[in-house]
Design an enzyme around this catalytic site. Structure first.
Site, PDB file in Angstrom:
ATOM      1  N   ARG A 136      79.579  60.120 107.643  1.00 20.67           N
ATOM      2  CA  ARG A 136      78.494  59.350 108.242  1.00 20.67           C
ATOM      3  C   ARG A 136      77.537  60.328 108.921  1.00 20.67           C
ATOM      4  O   ARG A 136      77.848  61.507 109.065  1.00 20.67           O
ATOM      5  CB  ARG A 136      79.033  58.322 109.243  1.00 20.67           C
ATOM      6  CG  ARG A 136      79.719  58.964 110.433  1.00 20.67           C
ATOM      7  CD  ARG A 136      80.151  57.937 111.483  1.00 20.67           C
ATOM      8  NE  ARG A 136      80.865  58.594 112.563  1.00 20.67           N
ATOM      9  CZ  ARG A 136      81.485  57.960 113.553  1.00 20.67           C
ATOM     10  NH1 ARG A 136      81.469  56.648 113.605  1.00 20.67           N
ATOM     11  NH2 ARG A 136      82.103  58.632 114.494  1.00 20.67           N
TER      12      ARG A 136
ATOM     13  N   ASN B 239      73.312  55.444 116.618  1.00 21.74           N
ATOM     14  CA  ASN B 239      74.627  55.433 117.265  1.00 21.74           C
ATOM     15  C   ASN B 239      75.011  56.857 117.612  1.00 21.74           C
ATOM     16  O   ASN B 239      74.932  57.747 116.767  1.00 21.74           O
ATOM     17  CB  ASN B 239      75.700  54.848 116.336  1.00 21.74           C
ATOM     18  CG  ASN B 239      77.000  54.584 117.078  1.00 21.74           C
ATOM     19  OD1 ASN B 239      77.029  53.777 117.996  1.00 21.74           O
ATOM     20  ND2 ASN B 239      78.054  55.294 116.714  1.00 21.74           N
ATOM     21  N   GLU B 240      75.431  57.058 118.843  1.00 17.01           N
ATOM     22  CA  GLU B 240      75.879  58.386 119.272  1.00 17.01           C
ATOM     23  C   GLU B 240      75.033  59.490 118.612  1.00 17.01           C
ATOM     24  O   GLU B 240      75.544  60.321 117.857  1.00 17.01           O
ATOM     25  CB  GLU B 240      77.359  58.589 118.953  1.00 17.01           C
ATOM     26  CG  GLU B 240      78.259  57.740 119.813  1.00 17.01           C
ATOM     27  CD  GLU B 240      79.740  58.099 119.695  1.00 17.01           C
ATOM     28  OE1 GLU B 240      80.124  58.742 118.703  1.00 17.01           O
ATOM     29  OE2 GLU B 240      80.503  57.741 120.608  1.00 17.01           O
TER      30      GLU B 240
ATOM     31  N   GLU C  43      81.517  52.086 124.534  1.00 13.47           N
ATOM     32  CA  GLU C  43      82.761  52.220 123.766  1.00 13.47           C
ATOM     33  C   GLU C  43      83.802  52.926 124.609  1.00 13.47           C
ATOM     34  O   GLU C  43      83.492  53.897 125.302  1.00 13.47           O
ATOM     35  CB  GLU C  43      82.566  53.125 122.538  1.00 13.47           C
ATOM     36  CG  GLU C  43      81.678  52.636 121.450  1.00 13.47           C
ATOM     37  CD  GLU C  43      81.603  53.670 120.315  1.00 13.47           C
ATOM     38  OE1 GLU C  43      82.510  54.515 120.188  1.00 13.47           O
ATOM     39  OE2 GLU C  43      80.611  53.635 119.580  1.00 13.47           O
TER      40      GLU C  43
ATOM     41  N   TRP D  83      91.254  60.366 115.723  1.00 11.65           N
ATOM     42  CA  TRP D  83      90.592  61.629 115.383  1.00 11.65           C
ATOM     43  C   TRP D  83      91.156  62.822 116.142  1.00 11.65           C
ATOM     44  O   TRP D  83      90.578  63.903 116.105  1.00 11.65           O
ATOM     45  CB  TRP D  83      89.078  61.512 115.556  1.00 11.65           C
ATOM     46  CG  TRP D  83      88.639  60.731 116.759  1.00 11.65           C
ATOM     47  CD1 TRP D  83      88.291  59.412 116.788  1.00 11.65           C
ATOM     48  CD2 TRP D  83      88.514  61.186 118.114  1.00 11.65           C
ATOM     49  NE1 TRP D  83      87.963  59.023 118.070  1.00 11.65           N
ATOM     50  CE2 TRP D  83      88.086  60.089 118.903  1.00 11.65           C
ATOM     51  CE3 TRP D  83      88.719  62.421 118.737  1.00 11.65           C
ATOM     52  CZ2 TRP D  83      87.855  60.182 120.274  1.00 11.65           C
ATOM     53  CZ3 TRP D  83      88.497  62.519 120.114  1.00 11.65           C
ATOM     54  CH2 TRP D  83      88.070  61.404 120.858  1.00 11.65           C
TER      55      TRP D  83
ATOM     56  N   GLU E 161      88.804  54.902 109.938  1.00  9.18           N
ATOM     57  CA  GLU E 161      89.197  54.496 111.291  1.00  9.18           C
ATOM     58  C   GLU E 161      90.247  53.393 111.302  1.00  9.18           C
ATOM     59  O   GLU E 161      90.403  52.692 112.301  1.00  9.18           O
ATOM     60  CB  GLU E 161      87.939  54.114 112.085  1.00  9.18           C
ATOM     61  CG  GLU E 161      87.073  55.339 112.279  1.00  9.18           C
ATOM     62  CD  GLU E 161      85.819  55.117 113.104  1.00  9.18           C
ATOM     63  OE1 GLU E 161      85.167  54.075 112.908  1.00  9.18           O
ATOM     64  OE2 GLU E 161      85.504  55.989 113.920  1.00  9.18           O
ATOM     65  N   LYS E 162      90.986  53.270 110.196  1.00  7.57           N
ATOM     66  CA  LYS E 162      91.955  52.158 110.137  1.00  7.57           C
ATOM     67  C   LYS E 162      93.121  52.358 111.100  1.00  7.57           C
ATOM     68  O   LYS E 162      93.816  51.409 111.425  1.00  7.57           O
ATOM     69  CB  LYS E 162      92.449  51.931 108.712  1.00  7.57           C
ATOM     70  CG  LYS E 162      93.182  53.072 108.066  1.00  7.57           C
ATOM     71  CD  LYS E 162      93.604  52.671 106.644  1.00  7.57           C
ATOM     72  CE  LYS E 162      94.171  53.853 105.888  1.00  7.57           C
ATOM     73  NZ  LYS E 162      93.154  54.924 105.642  1.00  7.57           N
TER      74      LYS E 162
ATOM     75  N   HIS F  78      92.569  53.563 114.163  1.00  5.15           N
ATOM     76  CA  HIS F  78      91.967  53.535 115.494  1.00  5.15           C
ATOM     77  C   HIS F  78      92.210  52.150 116.080  1.00  5.15           C
ATOM     78  O   HIS F  78      92.000  51.144 115.418  1.00  5.15           O
ATOM     79  CB  HIS F  78      90.467  53.806 115.375  1.00  5.15           C
ATOM     80  CG  HIS F  78      89.779  54.124 116.666  1.00  5.15           C
ATOM     81  ND1 HIS F  78      89.638  53.206 117.686  1.00  5.15           N
ATOM     82  CD2 HIS F  78      89.192  55.265 117.095  1.00  5.15           C
ATOM     83  CE1 HIS F  78      88.985  53.781 118.687  1.00  5.15           C
ATOM     84  NE2 HIS F  78      88.710  55.035 118.354  1.00  5.15           N
TER      85      HIS F  78
HETATM   86  C1  GLA Z   1      82.542  56.979 118.204  1.00  3.70           C
HETATM   87  C2  GLA Z   1      81.694  56.102 117.317  1.00  3.70           C
HETATM   88  C3  GLA Z   1      82.404  54.892 116.807  1.00  3.70           C
HETATM   89  C4  GLA Z   1      83.815  55.240 116.421  1.00  3.70           C
HETATM   90  C5  GLA Z   1      84.514  55.834 117.612  1.00  3.70           C
HETATM   91  C6  GLA Z   1      85.977  56.126 117.347  1.00  3.70           C
HETATM   92  O1  GLA Z   1      82.517  56.658 119.506  1.00  3.70           O
HETATM   93  O2  GLA Z   1      80.504  55.707 117.935  1.00  3.70           O
HETATM   94  O3  GLA Z   1      81.702  54.418 115.680  1.00  3.70           O
HETATM   95  O4  GLA Z   1      83.799  56.154 115.379  1.00  3.70           O
HETATM   96  O5  GLA Z   1      83.906  57.044 117.911  1.00  3.70           O
HETATM   97  O6  GLA Z   1      86.605  56.663 118.480  1.00  3.70           O
END
Ligand code: GLA
Ligand code: GLA
Length: 658
Positions: free
Chosen positions: A117, A155-156, A313, A321, A361-362, A364
């Site tokens: 991504r 995002n981030e 978040e 991760w 992320e399955k 997570h």
């Molecule tokens: C980041 C991303 C999320 C996700 C989380 C997992 O914070 O913004 O999309 O990937 O990590 O911890």
């Protein structure tokens, strides 16, 4: 900059509760279960469409908004509002296929391919054109939807793509440098380009610090870090401007990553660009992980200027991760969430609502785990929702400033860990965190504040490894001390100016006179080497050969062993009612406790906690509400705090309202 705002919602005070919600990963019938369970948990808001570009713009200019319309309507019908993402975080396959020139290039010239991504260059004009068109389309489509409480830009930003060395980046870097330096010779001077035959004839000759034969120019590296932070900030502003134009009444945010070693974005510089601050935080296993959480929440609260912010978040339990990903222990879900609230968060959200079945992320955690709602985890999620509802009156309350502060400076962080230095072992954020841990151990509240913010209201300012000290900052620190403030700083501080040029005449350069000491050689230690101090403490990493330069400087501790045996290790110069102390070695969190305790006592700053609770709990204050956070795995008796008979559970949080 506009005045800070909060979500567009009804006027009810509330702490928001929710998660990233990715309905596109699930069959339609699951959505009904989702909203039912959201209501059960007390979810008030979800972030939608963060990674939905491929499902929203299925081919260039071809849109499919039907599913998103339906999801937003369903949420709205259930009283859940939406933090709507602009959906630009991860470009779809058709875009990367048609325009591979949006793909970032690493330092070695390798393309960063799609498949993960965030594979886009922050400076790519083609990426911008496509992404901003999507932003405009989204903003126009949802402008009047009453469910939309905020915009979530991308995002981030910079999570995976902060450093891009492509030709687009090179061109943008040159433009950025032209704006920073009036002429190429100003740049040559700033970069010290007389060194190693680097003198540039024109801006066109400049490149990003790509893989070089040996250490690239340090100022070029530092400027590239500044530029890279600015490039992403610029992109944030580009999306924001479209959103403000079309939906002026919907506030705009983006999720920062004030956590751990994530460092590419100078959030102190970004903070005023969003309508409210949002942060993502994940705990990393370490003996100081809880302190790190508090440190990050504290800094975020101060980036927000003490005003409420949005925890966009964190995790209900394990992440996916780390090399090894542990589930949270009982109590940690609530404790982590409430620690953020204690430091000013008015929203508690998770990644993500429903744990994915597929994808990276399955494993997570989420609010609804693979086990479903009949699970301990979901019951904890429901319980936290109830706790947050109970705390609703707290919404809008400002953090109460402490009397002490720790200065945190992105430029020093960037510069001090560059290559070709006296030691590679120094970790800037770890040093700051160690001081923070010492404050927590002593039960004394401290604010973590950006170095650029006003600190003259504090009694004590600790500036660990404040490596980059421009003249302006030196003057502010001096005025602080002259005005009666107490400054504490450490080894390798005050060494360089904003261009990473050494201050001359002896170290600690810009802070030499203020500290009343002089050092001729920098003194890193080899791994495993230590130096004993005469106060019983042990230093590692560094020792300085200090000469005291005036009668106002007292030696608080000296070295007993090592090359500096018999010489000062910790000094303190008094200047009127103020003082400036210097700690010349790494003492670690435990070693800093007595040193900080002594310096705080001299400054007249005391703990607000009864003695039996100091170190065992963290105290955080929002107005008349005190949060008492158990730092231990044991129950803590709160009798001394006026809570007769009240016991704080292991890993628990007590919220004491006046
Ligand atoms: C980041 C991303 C999320 C996700 C989380 C997992 O914070 O913004 O999309 O990937 O990590 O911890
Ligand atoms: C080599 C080089 C010098 C200098 C030194 C540093 O000897 O010739 O220019 O870089 O290393 O140790």
């Amino acid at each position: 900059m506009s005045a800070p705002r909060w979500l567009r919602r009804d006027g009810q005070p509330r702490l928001e509760y929710g998660a990233d919600y990715n309905p596109e990963q699930w069959p339609r019938e699951v959505w009904d279960d989702d909203v039912r369970a959201m209501r059960e948990a007390g979810v008030t808001i979800v972030s939608l469409a963060i990674f939905s570009w491929a499902k929203l713009e299925t081919a260039e200019g071809t849109y499919d908004f039907g599913w998103l319309d339906e999801a937003i309507d369903l949420l709205h019908a259930n009283g859940i509002s939406v933090d709507l993402a602009t959906a630009t975080a991860s470009p779809p396959p058709w875009l990367a296929t048609r325009h591979p020139e949006i793909l970032p290039v690493d330092q070695h010239g390798n393309t960063v391919w799609p498949g993960g991504r965030q594979h886009w260059r922050p400076t790519s004009p083609i990426f911008r054109e496509h992404a901003l068109r999507l932003v405009r389309t989204m903003a126009t489509r949802y402008a009047n939807h009453p469910a939309v409480a905020a915009w979530h830009v991308s995002n981030e930003l910079g999570c995976h793509n902060v450093y891009d060395y492509s030709d687009d980046a090179a061109a943008a870097f040159r433009t950025w440098l032209r704006a920073r330096y009036a002429t190429i010779d100003d740049l040559n001077e700033a970069w010290g380009a007389a060194f190693w035959s680097q003198w540039y004839g024109s801006f066109d000759e400049i490149l990003p610090p790509r893989q070089a034969a040996t250490h690239p120019n340090p100022t070029q590296q530092l400027d590239f870090k500044r530029f890279s932070s600015d490039a992403l900030k610029d992109y944030l502003i580009a999306e924001r401007e479209i959103l403000r134009e079309i939906t002026p009444d919907i506030p705009v945010t983006t999720n920062f990553m004030v956590m751990g070693e994530t460092r590419g974005m100078d959030y102190a510089d970004w903070a005023s660009e969003v309508d409210f601050i949002a942060n993502d935080h994940y705990r990393l296993p370490s003996p100081q992980e809880l302190d790190e959480l508090s440190f990050s929440a504290n800094l975020t609260g101060n980036l927000a200027g003490g005003r409420p912010w949005f925890l966009m978040e964190h995790s209900t339990s394990a992440v996916n991760w780390q090399p090894i990903n542990l589930a949270k222990k009982p109590g940690e879900l609530e404790r982590d969430a409430l620690t953020h609230v204690a430091h000013g968060a008015d929203a508690v959200c998770f990644f993500q609502w429903r744990q994915s079945r597929a994808g990276a992320e399955k494993y997570h955690s989420a609010m609804v785990p693979h086990a479903g709602t009949d699970s301990e985890l979901f019951r904890d999620v429901v319980a936290l929702g109830a706790t947050l509802r109970d705390l609703a009156p707290l919404a809008g309350t400002l953090r109460t400033p402490a009397r002490a502060a720790i200065l945190f400076d992105w430029t020093s962080w960037w510069a001090v860990e560059q290559d070709s230095h006296p030691t590679e072992r120094l970790r800037y954020r770890r040093e700051a965190l160690d001081w923070y841990t010492a404050f927590l151990e002593l039960g004394v509240r401290a604010d973590v504040i950006p170095a650029g913010s006003a600190f003259d209201g504090y009694d004590v300012v600790v500036a660990p490894v404040l490596h980059v000290v421009p003249g302006e900052l030196a003057a502010r620190l001096e005025a602080f001390v002259t005005g009666g403030g107490h400054l504490v700083t450490t080894y390798f501080s005050g060494i360089v100016d904003e261009n990473d040029h050494a201050w001359l005449g002896g170290y600690p350069g810009a802070l030499r006179d203020l500290l009343g000491i002089r050092i001729e050689e920098l003194g890193p230690l080899l791994d495993g080497d230590t130096a004993e101090l005469d106060n019983g403490l042990t230093g590692t990493l560094w020792t300085d050969r200090i000469d005291v330069t005036g009668p106002d400087t007292a030696v608080l501790a000296s070295y007993k062993t090592g090359d500096q045996a018999g010489r000062p290790a910790i000094t303190r110069r008094t200047a009127g009612a103020g003082s400036a102390a210097y700690v010349s070695t790494r003492l670690g969190p435990a070693g800093l406790v007595p040193v900080l305790g002594d310096l705080l006592e001299r400054a007249g700053v005391t703990s607000e906690l009864p003695e039996d609770l100091r170190g065992r709990v963290e105290l955080a204050v929002r107005g008349t509400t005190r949060f008492v956070i158990n730092r231990t795995d044991e129950p803590v008796d709160l009798t001394s705090l006026g809570g007769a008979g009240r016991t704080l559970t292991a890993r628990g949080v007590a919220v004491l309202r006046a």
